[in-house]
Design a protein around this motif. Structure first.
Motif, PDB file in Angstrom:
ATOM      1  N   VAL A   1      50.020  49.188  -6.962  1.00  0.00           N
ATOM      2  CA  VAL A   1      48.998  48.363  -7.333  1.00  0.00           C
ATOM      3  C   VAL A   1      47.129  49.247  -7.230  1.00  0.00           C
ATOM      4  N   ARG A   2      47.916  50.409  -5.545  1.00  0.00           N
ATOM      5  CA  ARG A   2      46.088  49.814  -5.288  1.00  0.00           C
ATOM      6  C   ARG A   2      46.001  51.544  -5.499  1.00  0.00           C
ATOM      7  N   HIS A   3      46.542  52.519  -5.217  1.00  0.00           N
ATOM      8  CA  HIS A   3      46.730  53.907  -5.391  1.00  0.00           C
ATOM      9  C   HIS A   3      46.981  54.574  -6.759  1.00  0.00           C
ATOM     10  N   ALA A   4      48.103  53.387  -7.644  1.00  0.00           N
ATOM     11  CA  ALA A   4      48.616  54.392  -8.781  1.00  0.00           C
ATOM     12  C   ALA A   4      49.880  55.703  -8.392  1.00  0.00           C
ATOM     13  N   GLY A   5      50.078  54.730  -7.697  1.00  0.00           N
ATOM     14  CA  GLY A   5      51.613  56.052  -6.866  1.00  0.00           C
ATOM     15  C   GLY A   5      52.597  55.728  -7.232  1.00  0.00           C
ATOM     16  N   LYS A   6      53.464  55.312  -6.373  1.00  0.00           N
ATOM     17  CA  LYS A   6      55.315  55.022  -6.617  1.00  0.00           C
ATOM     18  C   LYS A   6      55.561  54.110  -6.536  1.00  0.00           C
ATOM     19  N   HIS A   7      56.880  53.633  -6.265  1.00  0.00           N
ATOM     20  CA  HIS A   7      57.064  52.327  -5.451  1.00  0.00           C
ATOM     21  C   HIS A   7      57.265  52.479  -4.366  1.00  0.00           C
ATOM     22  N   CYS A   8      57.460  52.165  -3.315  1.00  0.00           N
ATOM     23  CA  CYS A   8      57.714  52.383  -1.311  1.00  0.00           C
ATOM     24  C   CYS A   8      59.446  51.722  -1.530  1.00  0.00           C
ATOM     25  N   GLN A   9      59.863  51.150  -2.155  1.00  0.00           N
ATOM     26  CA  GLN A   9      61.161  50.578  -1.895  1.00  0.00           C
ATOM     27  C   GLN A   9      61.632  49.377  -2.930  1.00  0.00           C
ATOM     28  N   TRP A  10      62.442  48.980  -3.709  1.00  0.00           N
ATOM     29  CA  TRP A  10      63.486  47.742  -3.820  1.00  0.00           C
ATOM     30  C   TRP A  10      64.716  47.996  -4.304  1.00  0.00           C
ATOM     31  N   VAL A  11      65.189  46.702  -4.175  1.00  0.00           N
ATOM     32  CA  VAL A  11      66.593  46.153  -3.703  1.00  0.00           C
ATOM     33  C   VAL A  11      66.666  45.009  -4.677  1.00  0.00           C
ATOM     34  N   ARG A  12      67.765  44.851  -5.159  1.00  0.00           N
ATOM     35  CA  ARG A  12      68.522  43.586  -6.468  1.00  0.00           C
ATOM     36  C   ARG A  12      67.891  42.217  -5.089  1.00  0.00           C
ATOM     37  N   GLY A  13      67.568  41.734  -5.335  1.00  0.00           N
ATOM     38  CA  GLY A  13      67.555  40.525  -4.978  1.00  0.00           C
ATOM     39  C   GLY A  13      68.486  39.676  -4.402  1.00  0.00           C
ATOM     40  N   ALA A  14      69.578  39.485  -5.507  1.00  0.00           N
ATOM     41  CA  ALA A  14      69.876  38.088  -5.103  1.00  0.00           C
ATOM     42  C   ALA A  14      71.313  38.484  -4.054  1.00  0.00           C
ATOM     43  N   PRO A  15      71.705  39.381  -3.769  1.00  0.00           N
ATOM     44  CA  PRO A  15      72.529  39.801  -2.582  1.00  0.00           C
ATOM     45  C   PRO A  15      71.699  39.784  -1.266  1.00  0.00           C
ATOM     46  N   VAL A  16      70.360  40.075  -1.114  1.00  0.00           N
ATOM     47  CA  VAL A  16      69.191  39.821  -0.259  1.00  0.00           C
ATOM     48  C   VAL A  16      69.454  38.033   0.147  1.00  0.00           C
ATOM     49  N   ASP A  17      69.530  36.613  -0.661  1.00  0.00           N
ATOM     50  CA  ASP A  17      69.276  36.159  -1.442  1.00  0.00           C
ATOM     51  C   ASP A  17      70.308  35.518  -0.263  1.00  0.00           C
ATOM     52  N   ASP A  18      71.875  36.019  -1.295  1.00  0.00           N
ATOM     53  CA  ASP A  18      72.394  35.165  -0.640  1.00  0.00           C
ATOM     54  C   ASP A  18      72.686  35.092   0.568  1.00  0.00           C
ATOM     55  N   ALA A  19      72.846  35.964   1.275  1.00  0.00           N
ATOM     56  CA  ALA A  19      72.887  36.035   3.466  1.00  0.00           C
ATOM     57  C   ALA A  19      71.550  35.772   4.268  1.00  0.00           C
ATOM     58  N   VAL A  20      70.581  35.520   3.346  1.00  0.00           N
ATOM     59  CA  VAL A  20      69.643  34.660   4.148  1.00  0.00           C
ATOM     60  C   VAL A  20      70.134  33.622   4.227  1.00  0.00           C
ATOM     61  N   SER A  21      70.145  33.034   2.630  1.00  0.00           N
ATOM     62  CA  SER A  21      70.949  31.660   1.898  1.00  0.00           C
ATOM     63  C   SER A  21      72.705  31.085   3.582  1.00  0.00           C
ATOM     64  N   ALA A  22      73.269  32.364   3.790  1.00  0.00           N
ATOM     65  CA  ALA A  22      74.440  32.194   4.697  1.00  0.00           C
ATOM     66  C   ALA A  22      73.722  31.705   6.039  1.00  0.00           C
ATOM     67  N   LEU A  23      72.599  32.730   6.089  1.00  0.00           N
ATOM     68  CA  LEU A  23      71.893  32.141   7.848  1.00  0.00           C
ATOM     69  C   LEU A  23      71.587  31.128   7.962  1.00  0.00           C
ATOM     70  N   LEU A  24      70.480  31.064   6.846  1.00  0.00           N
ATOM     71  CA  LEU A  24      70.271  29.150   6.941  1.00  0.00           C
ATOM     72  C   LEU A  24      70.956  28.081   6.789  1.00  0.00           C
ATOM     73  N   LEU A  25      72.308  28.448   6.511  1.00  0.00           N
ATOM     74  CA  LEU A  25      73.192  26.918   6.924  1.00  0.00           C
ATOM     75  C   LEU A  25      73.594  27.502   8.014  1.00  0.00           C
ATOM     76  N   GLU A  26      74.037  28.305   8.494  1.00  0.00           N
ATOM     77  CA  GLU A  26      74.468  28.500   9.407  1.00  0.00           C
ATOM     78  C   GLU A  26      73.226  27.800  10.263  1.00  0.00           C
ATOM     79  N   ALA A  27      72.195  28.615  10.139  1.00  0.00           N
ATOM     80  CA  ALA A  27      71.428  27.547  11.503  1.00  0.00           C
ATOM     81  C   ALA A  27      71.224  26.324  11.504  1.00  0.00           C
TER      82      ALA A  27
END
Length: 479
Positions: A154-180
């Protein structure tokens, strides 16, 4: 910005301070410069003055602050010919204001939006520190979220810094949230709260003792002042000043005591603790309920989690900052790319290569299904699937392998025997020529060798079928 950078168009920039002040430099345009142009009314043919004002921050450094349009000192529309019309300029400003929620660091995540990305607006890039955005792609009839750091794009017409599929991250955070939010964790938190309450009561008792001592000293100073001889003005003034000082200290302690008591009242009482325990018991059911929408889940998560930092490496490292400052880290396995998921296992490809020595594509599909092999979707192999895998990996089919081993086509056999191609195929159907391959109207035969075709003869008593006579038999018959 991407268009100007792609065509190598340089843009002027004037140095405002320090060395070279006033000089004009020509360089590639960036995102901030594009925004300056789009916000400047001069390009719409208007003259404006007072769009910014100078102020000083906490370090006494001068900074430029934006001023609302209603507070501009001068705004003259159609002062000169513009590149765009004023109506188009207004539309651009509306669009930029709407986009601010997605691109301004302080506004993202403020209001949950539609979409299944649970961490929308709360993700930070572990490499560059910028905010990560949510990108959706259709998959199996649904939109699958991806978390992308495209700040450089967006800022400099460069390349993506990093990316990841969202479903595994959401599942891990949801499990941690339920544990908390589990009842055991809530009980621990309430036990800590009870300990804090006891210490607060002890502190309140100490403050009460200090306040009582201050009252006594103020009363003692008052008595001293009342007993002094009025003719001794110097002594009376000193005692009056001491009395006033004691009263000021007493007033300050009284206000501090009241303020602290008001803060202590915000501690959880027993009914509030019972409500929290009931909520902790219901939270997993509410969180996992299908009727709970994505927006409601994001709101609940926002009450507990401040932000999440992602660092994508061989694993996805997740660093969570809870409300209140506590941090927690965990790692999840990095999802395999779709190209790897769809890739046929190497052992299946090796087995196909082995079976191609003796079987065709249709037979290989049946054999793979008998052995229990399936494709990446869990579907059985078919003729088309086997052909696709064979062509992808450059495996020679059964026809090509037989041709390399010396098998002949019907036309080649017919030319060797001195007959037409249809006669050669007819001989193959009768079994006179050994046929090794027959599919898709293509036939391959074993080389007949040094033979001659003896034509058959019809007769009412059965006749004589055609046959192949070897050269040695011809020589014996001639002798």
């Amino acid at each position: 910005m991407r268009r100007l950078r792609g065509e190598k168009i340089l843009f002027p920039r004037r140095i405002r301070r320090d060395i070279g002040k006033g000089n004009v430099l020509w360089s590639e345009i960036d995102h901030s410069r594009v925004l300056q142009i789009l916000h400047n009314p001069r390009y719409a043919g208007a003259f404006a003055y007072g769009r910014t004002r100078t102020a000083y921050n906490a370090k006494l450094k001068s900074v430029q602050l934006r001023v609302a349009r209603s507070d501009w000192q001068v705004l003259i529309r159609d002062a000169h010919e513009g590149y765009i019309s004023w109506a188009e300029y207004e539309r651009n400003q509306t669009t930029l204001e709407q986009n601010a929620a997605g691109f301004s660091p302080g506004l993202r995540g403020r209001m949950p939006r539609q979409g299944s990305g649970l961490l929308q607006g709360r993700l930070l890039c572990g490499r560059c520190g910028a905010r990560m955005r949510v990108h959706y792609e259709p998959f199996e009839g649904r939109l699958r979220p991806y978390y992308v750091c495209n700040e450089a794009v967006v800022r400099h017409a460069g390349k993506h810094c990093q990316w990841v599929r969202g479903a595994p991250v959401d599942d891990a955070v949801s499990a941690l949230l339920l544990e908390a939010m589990a009842p055991a964790a809530i009980d621990v938190a309430l036990a800590v709260q009870h300990e804090i309450t006891q210490r607060v009561e002890q502190a309140a008792a100490l403050r009460g003792t200090q306040l009582q001592r201050a009252r006594y000293e103020a009363e003692l100073a008052r008595r001293r002042y009342l007993k002094v001889d009025p003719d001794n003005r110097l002594v009376a003034d000193a005692l009056e000043a001491d009395w006033n000082a004691r009263l000021r200290d007493l007033d300050a302690l009284q206000h501090e005591h009241e303020r602290q008591n008001e803060a202590d009242r915000s501690l959880l009482d027993e009914p509030a603790q019972k409500r929290i325990r009931a909520l902790a018991a219901d939270f997993p059911r509410i969180w996992n309920d299908e009727r709970t929408g994505a927006v409601e889940r994001k709101r609940m998560l926002g009450l507990l989690i401040e932000d999440v930092t992602l660092l994508v490496d061989e694993q996805v490292n997740i660093h969570i900052r809870w409300r209140g400052g506590r941090t927690q880290s965990l790692s999840v396995t990095r999802p395999r790319p779709m190209s790897v998921i769809r890739k046929t296992p190497a052992q299946v490809v090796a087995l196909m290569n082995e079976l191609l020595e003796t079987a065709n594509d249709q037979q290989i599909a049946a054999r793979l299904n008998e052995l229990g092999h399936r494709n990446w979707r869990g579907e059985p192999f078919t003729l088309k699937k086997v052909m696709l895998v064979r062509r992808t990996y450059g495996l020679k089919n059964r026809y090509e392998r037989l041709r390399e081993s010396g098998m002949l086509t019907g036309e080649e056999v017919a030319q060797q025997l001195g007959v037409c191609a249809s006669t050669a195929h007819q001989l193959g159907r009768k079994g006179i020529l050994k046929r090794q391959y027959a599919t898709n109207h293509r036939y391959l035969y074993e080389p007949p060798g040094n033979v001659r075709l003896e034509k058959g003869a019809g007769s009412r008593y059965g006749g004589r079928p055609p046959r192949l006579i070897v050269a040695q038999q011809l020589q014996q018959g001639a002798s």
